[in-house]
Structure formats: structure tokens, C-alpha cells
Design a protein around this motif. Sequence first.
Motif, mmCIF file in Angstrom:
data_model
loop_
_atom_site.group_PDB
_atom_site.id
_atom_site.type_symbol
_atom_site.label_atom_id
_atom_site.label_comp_id
_atom_site.label_asym_id
_atom_site.label_seq_id
_atom_site.Cartn_x
_atom_site.Cartn_y
_atom_site.Cartn_z
ATOM 1 N N PRO A 79 0.825 -1.197 0.000
ATOM 2 C CA PRO A 79 0.000 0.000 0.000
ATOM 3 C C PRO A 79 0.862 1.252 0.000
ATOM 4 N N ILE A 80 0.406 2.258 -0.717
ATOM 5 C CA ILE A 80 1.163 3.505 -0.798
ATOM 6 C C ILE A 80 0.936 4.310 0.484
ATOM 7 N N PHE A 98 -8.161 14.113 -10.517
ATOM 8 C CA PHE A 98 -7.879 13.338 -11.732
ATOM 9 C C PHE A 98 -7.022 14.145 -12.702
ATOM 10 N N ILE A 101 -3.589 13.869 -11.422
ATOM 11 C CA ILE A 101 -2.964 12.573 -11.734
ATOM 12 C C ILE A 101 -2.397 12.614 -13.156
ATOM 13 N N ASN A 105 1.426 12.440 -14.233
ATOM 14 C CA ASN A 105 1.859 11.419 -15.179
ATOM 15 C C ASN A 105 2.643 12.043 -16.330
ATOM 16 N N GLN A 108 5.808 13.155 -15.031
ATOM 17 C CA GLN A 108 6.509 12.045 -14.360
ATOM 18 C C GLN A 108 7.003 12.426 -12.952
ATOM 19 N N LEU A 113 2.181 10.850 -8.478
ATOM 20 C CA LEU A 113 1.411 9.911 -9.295
ATOM 21 C C LEU A 113 0.890 8.768 -8.428
ATOM 22 N N HIS A 114 1.758 8.257 -7.587
ATOM 23 C CA HIS A 114 1.350 7.160 -6.711
ATOM 24 C C HIS A 114 0.304 7.621 -5.699
ATOM 25 N N CYS A 117 -2.934 7.771 -7.496
ATOM 26 C CA CYS A 117 -3.485 6.432 -7.745
ATOM 27 C C CYS A 117 -4.093 5.859 -6.465
ATOM 28 N N ALA A 120 -7.363 7.526 -6.181
ATOM 29 C CA ALA A 120 -8.350 6.955 -7.110
ATOM 30 C C ALA A 120 -8.818 5.588 -6.608
ATOM 31 N N ALA A 121 -7.869 4.793 -6.119
ATOM 32 C CA ALA A 121 -8.220 3.464 -5.608
ATOM 33 C C ALA A 121 -9.149 3.594 -4.408
ATOM 34 N N VAL A 124 -12.705 4.219 -5.477
ATOM 35 C CA VAL A 124 -13.382 3.070 -6.081
ATOM 36 C C VAL A 124 -13.719 1.994 -5.050
ATOM 37 N N LYS A 125 -12.919 1.948 -3.984
ATOM 38 C CA LYS A 125 -13.091 0.901 -2.972
ATOM 39 C C LYS A 125 -14.525 0.845 -2.456
ATOM 40 N N PHE A 136 -18.053 7.835 -12.824
ATOM 41 C CA PHE A 136 -17.175 8.112 -13.962
ATOM 42 C C PHE A 136 -17.969 8.390 -15.243
ATOM 43 N N ILE B 11 -3.153 1.631 -9.822
ATOM 44 C CA ILE B 11 -4.447 1.678 -9.131
ATOM 45 C C ILE B 11 -4.897 0.262 -8.771
ATOM 46 N N GLN B 14 -3.481 -1.298 -5.776
ATOM 47 C CA GLN B 14 -3.941 -0.776 -4.484
ATOM 48 C C GLN B 14 -5.271 -1.376 -4.051
ATOM 49 N N ASP B 19 -12.774 -5.487 -4.345
ATOM 50 C CA ASP B 19 -12.922 -4.240 -5.093
ATOM 51 C C ASP B 19 -12.640 -4.463 -6.573
#
Lengths: 159, 543
Positions: A79-80, A98, A101, A105, A108, A113-114, A117, A120-121, A124-125, A136, B11, B14, B19
Motif C-alpha cells: 500500500p502507498i 484526476f 494525476i 503522469n 513524471q 502519481l502514486h 493512484c 483513485a483506488a 473506487v473501494k 465516472f 491503481i 492498491q 474491489d
Amino acid sequence: MKVTLESSDGQVFTVDKEVAELSVIIKEMLVIEQANQDHPIPLLNVGAVELAKVIEYCEHHRNDPTIDDDEDYDSRKKPIEMDDWDKQFTIVNKEMMFELILAANSMQVKPLLHLGCRYAADIVKRMSPTEIRDLFQIDDDFTPEEQDKIEWEKQWTKL
Amino acid sequence: MFDLLELDEVICQQLKRQDLAQCARVNKKWNRVVTPHLWSNMTNLSEDRQMDFQIMIREDYLYEQQRLQLQEGDLGMEQHVQEHRLSPALSTLEKYGPWIRRLPYPGDLLSILHSPEEKKPAAHELIHHLYKRCPFLDVQELSITEGALSSNDKLRTIEEYLLRHARDLRVYCCSKMEPRRLKYLLKRCPNKEKLSLQVKVSNTEDAKEDWAVDQTVDESDDWVQLKEVRLYSCEGGSKEFWLWLLKRLSHIRRLEFWPRDEVVAECLAEVMLTDMAELDEIHLIHDIYIAADLPDDLVAALLSGSRKGWKVVKAKFMWDVGEVIMEALANHFPTLEVFDVNFCEDYMFNDLVRVLSSSPNLHTLITIDDNWLLRCQNPHLEAVKFIDRDANTGLLKAWKCETTLKVLKLKIRGIPRPDLEGDGVVGEEYPGQGHEIQRPVYDRLARFTNLETLWLGEYRWLDQWDCLEMSLESGLYKLKGLKALKELNVWCMKTKIGLEEVQWMTENWPRLNAINGIDRGFSDDNDRAVRWLQEYHPKIRLQ
């Protein structure tokens, strides 16, 4: 030493070189164009609002250790990490995030970026497919047969 | 998701399986992005699902057999298959197999191999089929038990598909195993980095068996990648066999040894110094339920067998071998980083001072059985020895590990406690002696300036009546400088930690996140301290 950056809509930002160098792209450009540092570096895909935010991030993280690109498969799955500052930083609307992001990207900036992400993750979870589609604004293009098959395969995803 | 492969990858990494499963149902594009991640790692399936997975392999195999027969023109079968066709045109395993890298549970493969000979389809056919469907399976942990060794076909299947990829090989065989079978397995596992053996080796080879006769593999193979070995309760076998095996462990760095058989221990002691040049970590665990009594000189030989000098020594014994251990380790203090030792009795282990005073790299000293391995009592150090004053100056002697030590788990006893009444209380020889002893003990502890974990009590055993009070009055304030301290443990100690003490701790130890053992209801002030912590510092764990 200072570097100037120019956003896609023509705004110019002046930052410390070591801050700008968190962007791999800028770092590489600086190596190539060493003689030509009077001109601002153009960032054609990044708007002023996003660029200001990217710079804010880089300023804060200027002394962080760099992310190693050659990490193996397993360690990338970790995990980040996010500290309190990062959490504050990501309290923006999701469109902004977004855009950020995409900016990270194209420039760079790996840690940003991480972070994006991870953000974003996190969005969505625990969302249902319908909720994700609404968020979306995308359509469900499965045929009923495909939908059935996916339902059947779903059993392999239960823990 | 973003139409950018790299972003989508990060993504997906993660997200958890549930999910990912939801994402796969969003639309076709998301499904394409998510599928490889969803299927690559199947290790977390529930037990039911693990069984289903095995059934799926079997059904997939049977279905394919039917299809093959159908192609050979068996029309009756065609009709049958058409009528009973439940699976989709492309089976799940066929469709997703190429993505699968990790199986539900690595042992699953082998549990297929454990099925009885006569059961159809045969185990080796199923494994063959599985690998056909999932060519990128990456089975790194391989546990081989007796059932998997019961036929030639199984053994060849293990060799063909599994042994060459295994990085962590474990062989468990409780009935007698022929030496050449074991050799056969070990020689054909070239990438092993970890090896765990729990075997009973027979002393003779069975002349009738032919499959394990093995002349083809080069004997000179010296297992360069093998770094960690665990020998658990191994027994039987000739000295010649064990020397053959142990001499191949020449590159290992970490050895865990649970002795059972003196021959194995002797061979090990013989080979360690001569052949294992990289070895610097040993776990020598003498469990009364499995162990043979090792003579002291053998224990000494094992514990002095690092050519490089030990970095990590874990020694757990059911009897007192303190002196033997100290003797054996005398030359290893310069390299020693972790010293974790205990015996199954409440033994006075004052020699520990030698380790503390002479080891410049020591960061962990444990004499309390913290993972409850042997379920036994623990040795302790007498407070007056722990203080360790210079006889001439009366000052505390400098210890070499003062700045390196991060973890200290040690019972310090022998402190007079006139404030207590009970069987275990040590009385004062003169008034004030208790505090007079405690103060320099705190002074000594205070010199470990980078200490993060401090355990002075042990869990579940007898109360300590002759321990530090841990009150400010007795000298706790001297520990003000332990700014890195995260965990304090005073289990079963008759401490006098009250409200004032915990307030002081939270003020002076900013990283403190656990205080264990203060909620024993020893006094009302104890309870007040606990309630205060719960209210104002809920993040500090209390146990």
C-alpha cells in the motif's frame, strides 16, 4: 538555482531547481538544455491550476528519498503510504484530483502519481459497479449473456 | 480506467480482490484492465473456495476428456455433452488460467498429489492439466509430505513441474524415508533459497525400489542460493548421509535447529565451522517434547560454530545451560546483534552482564519467552549485578551496547520491597536499602538512550515481588531521556505505577504506544492511572 516553468495556458512559475527535478521529465530536459536555461520550460499538457498544485506538492516533498523504479513485483503491491500533509493535500474535488494525476503522469512526478493512484483506488473501494459507472459517467456495455457469465465467475472473487 | 496502462496498473495494485471484482463488472474496458490483477493472485480464497478450485480443475480435466472423445467421433457422447453442458464454451480455467500466478493455497497442488493411487483421474494427470491451463503458475513454496511421495508418477510430476521453481522447499515425512529419495528431491530443486526438513531417515535403502535410484545428477552441485535451513526434529539415517547433506549447506546464513537425534547434532557441529563460512544466525531450540538431551559439550560446539561470528543467537533450552552458552559465545560478542535466550526455570543468569557490557553491536537482548514458545519460566538478572559498578570509583561501568540497544526484555530482581507483604517479598537489611538499590538500576536503564522496547515483566507466570517499583519516588524520573521508548511491559510485577507516573510517562516518552501490565488492580491509584490513560491517551494500548 531557479528554473522557470510555463503552463499550457501561458503562466510562468519560478521554482528551485531541486524542486522542479522531482519531475523526471524536467530533470531530463535540464540535462539536455543546460545552456538554454533562460527560457521557461513549456509544459504543454499541464494547466496553470494543476501546475501550481504540483509545485506545492514538490515543494513539500523536496527532501524525500526518491522512489526506486526497479522494485520487484511484490514490493510494488505494498500500500502507498500517506502522511497527514498528503491527506490534507488530497482534499480537493475529484475532477481536480484526476487532472492532477494526469499532470503528474505527463511530468513524471512519481510520488505524486502514486499518491493520486492511491486516491483513485480509495474512491473506487467498496463501490458497486453501478456507483462506479455513475461516478465516472460510463455506460454498461455488457450483453445480458456476458453479464450472466460474469455473475457466475464472481464466485472466484469471494474471499 | 485512465486509458494509461501504467496508471491503471498502480491503481489495481492498491485494490483488494473484492474491489477488483466490482470493477470487473463495470464495463468491458474496465473488465479488460482488471482481469489480470483479479486472477493473478488466488492465495486469499476462503477454504470452501479452495475446495471448489480443486473441483474446478478436476471438472475442467474431465470436460476436456469428453471433448477429445467427441472429436474421435463418439456421437452418443456428443449428445450427452450437449445436454449436460453447464460450463461456458471456454471454461473458466481456460479463460483465466494464463493470468493465474499464485494458487489459492500452495499446498493445494500437493493435496491433489495426496489423493490415493486408485482414484481417477490420477494426481499427475491433474497437475499436468493444471499447468497446461495455467502455464505461468509460480509455485515458490512447496511442501512435500509422505502422500506425495507414494508413487513414481507423483514423484516425476513433482520433479517436472514443481521442484525446479520452488524457492522454499519443505519436506515432512514422519514414516521412514530412504536417504536416496530425499537426495533425489533435494538435488532436483536447484533454486531453493530456504529448506525445511522434518524427516525420519531410514538407515538402509530398499533394494526393490528403483525409481529413486539416481545416477544422473551432478554430485558437485553445492546449492549456492540456499541461505536458510530449518532442521526440525530430524532423526535416523547414517552419519554418512547427514554429512553428505550438511556439507552442501555451505552458503547458508541462517540455521534453525530443533535437535532430536544426537548423530544429526554431531554431524552439524562437525560441519559448521569447516564448511558454513557465511553462517551468522542460529536458532537452537530444545523442546522437551521432541528433543534428545544434548550433552553440554555438543551444545557448546553448536553455539560456537560460526566462523564469521554470530549476529543472531536464539537459544531456548529446557534446562540451565547458561554457563555453557556464555562460554561458547565468548568470542562472538563483537558481532552479536540479537541475543535471545531462555531456560525453562527461574534461573539467576548474572552472566548476561558480560553480553551487555561487551557487545558493541547488540540491539536486542531477550531473556523473556516473548512468543510463548516453550511455555516456561524465564531466567533473571540480580539488580545488584545489573548495576555493575566499578569497584574503585563506585561509578557505573560503561557498557558497549548503551547506544545500540533498542530492545531489552529482562527480569531484574532481588530488590527489597518493604512496602509489600507476601511470600515472595525480599526484606531490607537496613531502612532505605530498597530505594538505594533501585536508583542505580534506573541510572543503568537510562543509559540505553535509544531504547524502544522495555520489558521487565513476564506474562502468565509468578508475580514478581522483588522488582522495581516503577514509581517516580523510587527513581523512575531518571528514565526521562528514553525519548525513543514505544513499549513498556511490567506484566506480573508488583509496581506502584499510579496516575502521577503515567502522566509523567506520556509527557516524557513522546513515542509511547503501549504499556502492558499496569491494570492488575494492585491499588486504587493503579485503576486511576488506567482510567486516565483510556480517557486522555486512547491510542496507548493497555494489556
